[in-house]
Scaffold this motif. Sequence first.
Motif: not given
Length: 243
Positions: A165, A202, A235
């Motif tokens: 992430d 992320a 993101h």
Amino acid sequence: MGLVHGADQVMVDGVKPFVNLAEARLPDGTLYSLHKHDGKFYLKYNGLDLMSTALTFSEQLLAEKGCANLTDGHASRPKHPQILIGGLGMGFTLKKVLELVGRPATVEVAELVPEIIEWNRSFLVEHNGPLMEDDRTKLYLGDLYDLITKGEAGRYDAILIDIDDTPEMLITEINGRLYTPRFLEKTKQALKPGGCVAYWLAMPTPSFEKGLKRAGFSVQSFPAKPHEKSKRTRHCIYLATPR
């Protein structure tokens, strides 16, 4: 690492079943699982959503930004582009890269979990087709860290990384070494002149952007929606080119 196939079904909203298709457990205990609900597939780790076939826009954007100068017909496209993808996931970045770069090309994919490769060959074929059987696709079953640190210099026109992430939100703790100054230097050395490395994260991560710049990269950041019709970006794609 164990693989479990099954057809366990959990009713969602009392209507359509949530089907647990398969599981794979890493030696450190991390559990990957594949699920299907209402025609969509979901990849999870330790019960948390990792990605799904419903949200693929940002994974495709990673390919578009990383391969912008390698697309079929582009004036500066090498005769035979060499691309490395770190993390197969559900195959959407690989699918987009193959669409963009045309032929000839070689697209290496480093994937640590053999079951994820198998799931792309079986369950996910209905979404992505036989990506694993494309003659341009070269699979490396192992850690991206080993492939880059032990590989030859000046090999790749583009490296696309979609593994964690963020560097502060790792899938497994050992992945922390993918963001160290030493590895960033090795990644830079693995690029051909004019090459680039693109990261899917992320969320925007200013500390990592600063780390890339300290490692000798020029960095561009691109906000990325989870879905093409999403109203908000969530993101971030970082595109880094050696200075």
